[in-house]
Write a protein that holds these residues in place. Structure first.
Motif, PDB file in Angstrom:
ATOM      1  N   MET A  34       0.828  -1.214   0.000  1.00  0.00           N
ATOM      2  CA  MET A  34       0.000   0.000   0.000  1.00  0.00           C
ATOM      3  C   MET A  34       0.860   1.261   0.000  1.00  0.00           C
ATOM      4  N   CYS A  35       2.119   1.124   0.378  1.00  0.00           N
ATOM      5  CA  CYS A  35       3.014   2.279   0.458  1.00  0.00           C
ATOM      6  C   CYS A  35       3.465   2.692  -0.941  1.00  0.00           C
ATOM      7  N   ASP A  36       3.927   3.916  -1.043  1.00  0.00           N
ATOM      8  CA  ASP A  36       4.325   4.457  -2.337  1.00  0.00           C
ATOM      9  C   ASP A  36       5.686   3.961  -2.791  1.00  0.00           C
ATOM     10  N   ILE A  37       6.594   3.816  -1.864  1.00  0.00           N
ATOM     11  CA  ILE A  37       7.935   3.310  -2.152  1.00  0.00           C
ATOM     12  C   ILE A  37       8.214   2.216  -1.136  1.00  0.00           C
ATOM     13  N   LEU A  38       8.727   1.093  -1.616  1.00  0.00           N
ATOM     14  CA  LEU A  38       9.023  -0.027  -0.731  1.00  0.00           C
ATOM     15  C   LEU A  38      10.518  -0.320  -0.813  1.00  0.00           C
ATOM     16  N   TYR A  39      11.202  -0.095   0.299  1.00  0.00           N
ATOM     17  CA  TYR A  39      12.606  -0.454   0.415  1.00  0.00           C
ATOM     18  C   TYR A  39      12.705  -1.717   1.269  1.00  0.00           C
ATOM     19  N   ALA A  40      13.613  -2.592   0.891  1.00  0.00           N
ATOM     20  CA  ALA A  40      13.792  -3.844   1.618  1.00  0.00           C
ATOM     21  C   ALA A  40      15.199  -3.935   2.186  1.00  0.00           C
ATOM     22  N   GLY A  41      15.292  -4.426   3.404  1.00  0.00           N
ATOM     23  CA  GLY A  41      16.583  -4.783   3.970  1.00  0.00           C
ATOM     24  C   GLY A  41      16.967  -6.144   3.421  1.00  0.00           C
ATOM     25  N   GLU A  42      18.243  -6.447   3.481  1.00  0.00           N
ATOM     26  CA  GLU A  42      18.741  -7.706   2.901  1.00  0.00           C
ATOM     27  C   GLU A  42      18.065  -8.956   3.469  1.00  0.00           C
ATOM     28  N   LYS A  43      17.528  -8.863   4.664  1.00  0.00           N
ATOM     29  CA  LYS A  43      16.919 -10.042   5.295  1.00  0.00           C
ATOM     30  C   LYS A  43      15.412 -10.118   5.113  1.00  0.00           C
ATOM     31  N   ALA A  44      14.835  -9.203   4.362  1.00  0.00           N
ATOM     32  CA  ALA A  44      13.380  -9.169   4.195  1.00  0.00           C
ATOM     33  C   ALA A  44      12.873 -10.388   3.427  1.00  0.00           C
ATOM     34  N   LYS A  45      11.693 -10.825   3.798  1.00  0.00           N
ATOM     35  CA  LYS A  45      10.975 -11.902   3.106  1.00  0.00           C
ATOM     36  C   LYS A  45       9.549 -11.415   2.896  1.00  0.00           C
ATOM     37  N   ALA A  59      -6.721  -7.957   2.064  1.00  0.00           N
ATOM     38  CA  ALA A  59      -6.477  -6.507   2.119  1.00  0.00           C
ATOM     39  C   ALA A  59      -5.770  -6.030   0.857  1.00  0.00           C
ATOM     40  N   GLY A  60      -6.121  -6.624  -0.269  1.00  0.00           N
ATOM     41  CA  GLY A  60      -5.569  -6.184  -1.545  1.00  0.00           C
ATOM     42  C   GLY A  60      -4.406  -7.002  -2.071  1.00  0.00           C
ATOM     43  N   GLY A  61      -4.052  -8.066  -1.399  1.00  0.00           N
ATOM     44  CA  GLY A  61      -2.893  -8.855  -1.810  1.00  0.00           C
ATOM     45  C   GLY A  61      -2.981  -9.414  -3.213  1.00  0.00           C
ATOM     46  N   THR A  62      -4.132  -9.945  -3.588  1.00  0.00           N
ATOM     47  CA  THR A  62      -4.240 -10.510  -4.936  1.00  0.00           C
ATOM     48  C   THR A  62      -4.194  -9.426  -5.995  1.00  0.00           C
ATOM     49  N   GLN A  63      -4.716  -8.259  -5.685  1.00  0.00           N
ATOM     50  CA  GLN A  63      -4.794  -7.184  -6.670  1.00  0.00           C
ATOM     51  C   GLN A  63      -3.483  -6.401  -6.784  1.00  0.00           C
ATOM     52  N   ARG A  64      -2.946  -5.963  -5.676  1.00  0.00           N
ATOM     53  CA  ARG A  64      -1.711  -5.165  -5.724  1.00  0.00           C
ATOM     54  C   ARG A  64      -0.511  -6.015  -6.135  1.00  0.00           C
ATOM     55  N   LEU A  65      -0.457  -7.242  -5.653  1.00  0.00           N
ATOM     56  CA  LEU A  65       0.667  -8.106  -6.006  1.00  0.00           C
ATOM     57  C   LEU A  65       0.689  -8.349  -7.513  1.00  0.00           C
ATOM     58  N   THR A  66      -0.468  -8.626  -8.094  1.00  0.00           N
ATOM     59  CA  THR A  66      -0.543  -8.867  -9.536  1.00  0.00           C
ATOM     60  C   THR A  66      -0.083  -7.646 -10.316  1.00  0.00           C
ATOM     61  N   ARG A  67      -0.491  -6.470  -9.881  1.00  0.00           N
ATOM     62  CA  ARG A  67      -0.093  -5.250 -10.577  1.00  0.00           C
ATOM     63  C   ARG A  67       1.406  -4.983 -10.417  1.00  0.00           C
ATOM     64  N   SER A  68       1.979  -5.407  -9.319  1.00  0.00           N
ATOM     65  CA  SER A  68       3.408  -5.163  -9.076  1.00  0.00           C
ATOM     66  C   SER A  68       4.311  -6.177  -9.764  1.00  0.00           C
ATOM     67  N   VAL A  69       3.937  -7.445  -9.722  1.00  0.00           N
ATOM     68  CA  VAL A  69       4.864  -8.489 -10.169  1.00  0.00           C
ATOM     69  C   VAL A  69       4.368  -9.296 -11.362  1.00  0.00           C
ATOM     70  N   GLY A  70       3.154  -9.040 -11.806  1.00  0.00           N
ATOM     71  CA  GLY A  70       2.597  -9.784 -12.934  1.00  0.00           C
ATOM     72  C   GLY A  70       1.785 -10.983 -12.471  1.00  0.00           C
ATOM     73  N   LYS A  71       0.946 -11.470 -13.373  1.00  0.00           N
ATOM     74  CA  LYS A  71       0.002 -12.538 -13.046  1.00  0.00           C
ATOM     75  C   LYS A  71       0.676 -13.841 -12.625  1.00  0.00           C
ATOM     76  N   ILE A  92      11.769  -8.430  -9.328  1.00  0.00           N
ATOM     77  CA  ILE A  92      10.457  -8.539  -9.973  1.00  0.00           C
ATOM     78  C   ILE A  92       9.608  -7.284  -9.815  1.00  0.00           C
ATOM     79  N   GLY A  93      10.155  -6.247  -9.169  1.00  0.00           N
ATOM     80  CA  GLY A  93       9.459  -4.976  -9.096  1.00  0.00           C
ATOM     81  C   GLY A  93       8.616  -4.738  -7.860  1.00  0.00           C
ATOM     82  N   LEU A  94       8.675  -5.631  -6.887  1.00  0.00           N
ATOM     83  CA  LEU A  94       7.927  -5.420  -5.653  1.00  0.00           C
ATOM     84  C   LEU A  94       8.626  -4.382  -4.769  1.00  0.00           C
ATOM     85  N   ALA A  95       9.934  -4.459  -4.686  1.00  0.00           N
ATOM     86  CA  ALA A  95      10.727  -3.498  -3.899  1.00  0.00           C
ATOM     87  C   ALA A  95      11.499  -2.597  -4.853  1.00  0.00           C
ATOM     88  N   ALA A  96      11.650  -1.332  -4.467  1.00  0.00           N
ATOM     89  CA  ALA A  96      12.396  -0.383  -5.293  1.00  0.00           C
ATOM     90  C   ALA A  96      13.901  -0.585  -5.142  1.00  0.00           C
TER      91      ALA A  96
END
Length: 165
Positions: A34-45, A59-71, A92-96
């Motif tokens: 839901m955030c505008d920019i997503l930064y990940a630490g090296e240990k993020a999962k 809470a939007g997981g199927t919709q936002r994930l598809t738009r971010s990473v593809g079907k 894959i474009g989930l994290a900036a």
């Protein structure tokens, strides 16, 4: 309810930067998306493991994930419950960006400070235009962007930054 409260994050006028280091699963992943920019630490999962509980993201997981990473990748994550690491999230474009753990928060704060140094109106219009890309067709999005672009030239901020005032 909780889901409606979470949705308010997407309506904020100011940009929201997520700094994720650790597990962002299910609702945590949905919140990060839901955030505008997503930064990940090296240990993020990241993951949508709701399937393992016999349900689906709510809470939007199927919709936002598809738009971010593809079907295909969204299907894989939602149908298997598999997690991805920070590097794959970036790939894959989930994290900036991915940062070392000890730099993650400082990098997120620095990005926030840089954004805050720009015209509040220009930041809000940029955010609005990028978010519109999720909600409309390409042609309608291009028309909307053009209207916002022309409108931005009428702002005091634009004139000050170009030395017109």
């Amino acid at each position: 309810g909780l889901f409606n409260d979470l949705e308010n994050i997407t309506k904020a006028k100011k940009p929201i930067i997520a700094a994720v280091n650790g597990f962002a699963l299910g609702g945590g992943c949905e919140l990060a998306m839901m955030c505008d920019i997503l930064y990940a630490g090296e240990k993020a999962k990241f993951g949508q493991p709701e399937i393992t509980l016999g349900v689906l993201p709510g809470a939007g997981g199927t919709q936002r994930l598809t738009r971010s990473v593809g079907k295909s990748k969204a299907m894989e994550m939602c149908l298997t419950g598999n997690f991805i690491d920070a590097q794959e999230a970036k790939q894959i474009g989930l994290a900036a960006q991915v940062f070392p753990v000890d730099e993650l928060v400082d990098k997120a704060v620095a990005t926030g400070q840089k954004i805050a140094s720009f015209s509040k109106i220009a930041v809000a219009l940029n955010k609005e235009a990028v978010n519109a890309a999720y909600e409309t067709t390409l042609q309608l999005g291009l028309d909307y962007e053009k209207r916002l672009f022309y409108a931005s030239f009428g702002t005091k901020d634009q004139k000050e930054r170009h030395g017109c005032i």
